[in-house]
Design an enzyme around this catalytic site. Sequence first.
Site, short mmCIF file in Angstrom:
data_model
loop_
_atom_site.label_atom_id
_atom_site.label_comp_id
_atom_site.label_asym_id
_atom_site.label_seq_id
_atom_site.Cartn_x
_atom_site.Cartn_y
_atom_site.Cartn_z
N HIS A 10 0.85 -1.20 0.00
CA HIS A 10 0.00 0.00 0.00
C HIS A 10 0.89 1.25 0.00
CE1 HIS A 10 0.89 0.50 4.29
NE2 HIS A 10 0.50 -0.76 4.49
N CYS B 293 3.11 -4.60 6.81
CA CYS B 293 2.90 -4.44 5.38
C CYS B 293 4.10 -3.79 4.70
CB CYS B 293 1.64 -3.59 5.13
SG CYS B 293 0.10 -4.50 5.46
#
Length: 253
Positions: free
Chosen positions: A201, A227
């Site tokens: 992301h 992430c």
Amino acid sequence: MAGRYGVSSGSATRHSSRRRSRVRRRSRFHGVRVTVLSCSLAVTAGVFALAGTATGPDVPASAGVLPPLSERDGDDASRGTDRVPGTKTAGPVMVKVVVEPPVEAPVDPNVKPVADAALPAGSGTGHRVVFDITQQQVWLVDADDAVVRTYFVSGSRYDQLPTGTFDVFSKSRDTVSWHGTETMEYMVRFFRGENSNIGFHDLPVSTATGAEVQTLSQLGLPLSDGCIRQDLEDAVALWEHTEVGTPVVVVRT
């Protein structure tokens, strides 16, 4: 026979005897004075001898005796004429070399570093995404095994992602972090983590401050909770490059 004043010659003799006796006594006292004085002189001379400069066969009587101040030279009366300021012979000059550290240009926090490492060998074939945990770098590879884009990212600081080949299983245009304090865009998930799913992301934005949680210049450092963070342009490129089922190859070089 009494004398003229009623004093007999015997009396005169006795007076003369007493006078001589006093004279003798006085003489004895004088002798004592002389003797005592002689002792005092001897003691005094001995004290001066102990306090004075030692003399002997190898030591001159004048050793250690300074001349009067009026006969000394210069402002410092303890120095002789042989010591003249400025006449010392200069020895080797020791030069201290100070090495200044190189001046580095300040890092612009809004500029991301350039990633130029080649695609790792053995990272699969065909259309895919390759992520190197060691280099903190991502490659977008097309069906002909050509690299269409590569860049630095910021993966997990806890290093909980294993190596291997995984498939994208979901995508979200907007999402929120598992602890609810950050928002992200262009989420592409490919691994189911212990606390939450792991994916790619853009740089998260803090819900408390409204600012991104890291700078672009920090890309290439593992800073996330799990992430893989990307610059917004790179996040959009990966979003468009993938679909559900696209392979994601995780390696360590």
